[in-house]
Design an enzyme around this catalytic site. Structure first.
Site, PDB file in Angstrom:
ATOM      1  CB  THR A  62      -0.929   0.042   1.235  1.00  0.00           C
ATOM      2  OG1 THR A  62      -0.126  -0.004   2.402  1.00  0.00           O
ATOM      3  CG2 THR A  62      -1.914  -1.112   1.239  1.00  0.00           C
ATOM      4  N   PRO A  68       2.830   2.877  -2.185  1.00  0.00           N
ATOM      5  CG  PRO A  68       3.293   1.758  -4.190  1.00  0.00           C
ATOM      6  CD  PRO A  68       3.084   1.526  -2.727  1.00  0.00           C
ATOM      7  CB  CYS A  73     -15.341   6.029 -41.577  1.00  0.00           C
ATOM      8  SG  CYS A  73     -15.023   7.743 -41.993  1.00  0.00           S
ATOM      9  CD  GLN A 131     -13.030   7.346 -47.289  1.00  0.00           C
ATOM     10  OE1 GLN A 131     -11.828   7.151 -47.158  1.00  0.00           O
ATOM     11  NE2 GLN A 131     -13.621   8.445 -46.843  1.00  0.00           N
ATOM     12  CD  GLU A 153      -6.804   9.114 -46.285  1.00  0.00           C
ATOM     13  OE1 GLU A 153      -7.948   8.654 -46.527  1.00  0.00           O
ATOM     14  OE2 GLU A 153      -6.331   9.213 -45.141  1.00  0.00           O
ATOM     15  CG  HIS A 206     -16.784   6.985 -37.276  1.00  0.00           C
ATOM     16  ND1 HIS A 206     -15.830   6.000 -37.344  1.00  0.00           N
ATOM     17  CD2 HIS A 206     -16.319   8.018 -38.024  1.00  0.00           C
ATOM     18  CE1 HIS A 206     -14.821   6.419 -38.080  1.00  0.00           C
ATOM     19  NE2 HIS A 206     -15.087   7.644 -38.511  1.00  0.00           N
ATOM     20  CD  GLU A 228     -17.268   3.559 -35.066  1.00  0.00           C
ATOM     21  OE1 GLU A 228     -18.170   3.364 -35.908  1.00  0.00           O
ATOM     22  OE2 GLU A 228     -16.162   4.076 -35.349  1.00  0.00           O
TER      23      GLU A 228
END
Ligand code: GLN
Length: 527
Positions: free
Chosen positions: A190, A192, A378, A382, A401, A503, A505
């Protein structure tokens, strides 16, 4: 009488990365279970203005809010745990505050005063906290890093001073510490944690609760010792060993002594209703009828945090369908059809830059050819469009890109974006509406023809190539309301091949999976 808002500050000691964000979110979940409204904010001491330009390999996923803020992944945890939508004001970075302060100084707003970290930056931090609290009963503020870090001192001072602003009785300080287990002597150490608590006290904050993170279950003596050395009541020292799932943490917190302390602090003594969490944990830990595998065609192979929202979205959809999902990481840089063949479905997540692109295009081509279920997010849309155009005979089809000089620029840069490729805050960011073609697979999945999703990208599908994309097997099934930007594509042959420029998600919740992920899991189960 105006309602008194209460503030909970979560700081960390010993190490960062031991679950401060999950702890903060879980405390929020418990308080929501008591019927309280909760808001939450992350304060990060680093000098970036947002998380947009941070390397995901080092820093994990960049989470995007509805208003387009590019934030730390902890905001994703907060949204998933608390089922609320956050905005820029919930992500406070030193860099952003300093930028504003310096702009004000240049604009002459300080009337000749010396501009200083204390009181000017510390006041700006407090203003940012008050603003983010936004009328909620309880506002939780997590301070990134660990107390004592040089760059975080202004934040620690600001939250200490905040008690003068609103009253100490309206502030609750939680310190999250780590207690290591030393294998050779078979002991939890304990020291730390004691030092970390001393550090916090040295800055004038005596915490109201200490959360002790351990890798395995620690004996009660550990809490007792920490209580003794820190002056924090033993009931308010909670031992939090690693859980089998993070969604168990609200239940562990509610079952611990901190529950009583929080009841006292909030004045709300109702027993929290945690049925939602019990159901989630049960769905997650029970034995499922079926097992499927999803191939995640990824570039960052050694850091789950990089794709955390995608992984959580896959998992939630799996629990919902009562199926165990084995997520197989497929290295985009070395992927071959053999890797694609082995899994029940493929998912290509978002990404930037050319590394691993051939493997991602190969995954989309494989799915187009074989009918293997595919979800593209996304960049995943592409590469799907590139794969379809190549299939239709445009062998040099590419995104500018990755190949700026291609003559078949099926994905190209939006007007007004040229030259900004490596600058911050210039992507197409945040919520945008898409209209979906009636009877399309996506319209069916969403059960809607108008949807809103979050975005974070710079390049767009070039609709001059719509015919070749069709010929290659994909149809454009969703666009921006003006029809100019492609938002969704899907296969023409009825297989589950769906890709979105957005996106999704970020909108998935542990108990409300996103329809596109559900669609993928269902298709994989059929396969
Ligand atoms: N690199 C692509 C773009 O900028 C995709 C971005 C992403 O996947 N988020 O448009």
């Amino acid at each position: 009488m105006v309602k008194k808002q209460k503030f909970i500050f979560v700081t960390g000691g010993v190490l960062s990365g031991v679950g401060k964000g999950i702890t903060a979110a879980s405390i929020g979940a418990v308080l929501q279970g008591k019927g309280l409204s909760v808001s939450i904010q992350k304060c990060d001491p680093y000098l970036n203005v947002d998380a947009g330009l941070l390397n995901p390999a080092e820093h994990g996923e960049c989470f995007v809010t509805v208003d387009g803020a590019e934030t730390d992944l902890d905001l994703g945890h907060y949204e998933r745990f608390l089922d609320i939508e956050l905005t820029q004001k919930n992500a406070t970075l030193s860099g952003r505050l300093l930028q504003n302060l310096i702009a004000d100084e240049r604009a002459g707003k300080f009337g000749g005063k010396t501009v200083q970290l204390v009181p000017h930056l510390t006041s700006a931090i407090q203003d940012a906290i008050a603003e983010a609290a936004d009328g909620a009963d309880i506002h939780i503020v997590e301070i990134g890093g660990t107390v004592g870090d040089y760059e975080g001192l202004s934040f620690v001072e600001a939250i200490r001073e905040f008690a003068n602003r609103v009253g100490r009785e309206n502030c609750f300080y939680v310190h999250v510490v780590y207690v290591p287990f030393i294998g050779t002597s078979k002991e939890f150490k304990t020291k730390p944690a004691q030092n970390a608590l001393n550090d916090l006290r040295g800055f004038g904050i005596v915490p109201d609760a200490v959360v002790v993170r351990t890798d395995s279950t620690a004996p009660a003596g550990v809490a007792k010792k920490i209580s003794l050395f820190s002056g924090v009541d033993e009931n308010s020292v909670i031992l939090l060993p690693n859980a089998s799932t993070v969604f168990e943490i609200p239940l562990s917190i509610a079952a611990s002594g901190i529950n009583g302390v929080l009841s006292k602090f909030t004045g709300n003594t109702k027993r929290p209703n945690l049925n939602k969490w019990k159901k989630i944990v049960q769905a997650q830990t029970s034995t499922h009828k079926k097992k499927i595998s999803i191939g995640l065609v990824a570039k960052y192979m050694d850091n789950e945090d990089t794709y955390i929202s995608v992984l959580e979205a896959i998992k939630s959809a799996g629990w919902h369908e009562d199926v165990t999902v084995d997520i197989k990481w497929i290295n985009a840089e070395t992927a071959t059809p053999t890797d694609f063949k082995k899994v029940d479905a493929l998912l290509v997540p978002g990404g930037f830059g050319g590394r691993g692109i051939p493997g991602k295009i190969a995954a989309a081509s494989y799915a187009l050819k074989t009918g293997k279920p595919y979800l593209g997010l996304c960049l995943g849309l592409q590469v799907a469009v590139i794969a379809a155009a190549r299939r239709a005979g445009l062998s040099d089809a590419n995104s500018t890109e990755f190949d700026p000089s291609t003559s078949s620029n099926v994905v190209y840069i939006m007007d007004g974006q040229e030259g900004k490729e490596s600058t911050g805050g210039t992507l197409r960011l945040g919520n945008y509406v898409a209209k979906l073609k009636k009877d399309s697979a996506v319209a069916k999945a969403y059960n809607a023809t108008s949807v809103v999703e979050r975005h974070r990208h710079r390049y767009e599908v070039n609709q001059n190539f719509a015919d070749q994309i069709e010929k290659g097997g994909l149809t454009i099934s969703g666009t921006s309301p003006d029809g100019k930007l492609v938002e969704f594509v899907e296969s023409k042959d009825g297989s589950y091949f769906v890709a979105t420029q957005a996106h999704p998600e970020f909108k998935s919740r542990p108990n409300q999976p996103h329809p596109l992920f559900l669609g993928l899991i269902r298709a994989a189960m059929k396969g």
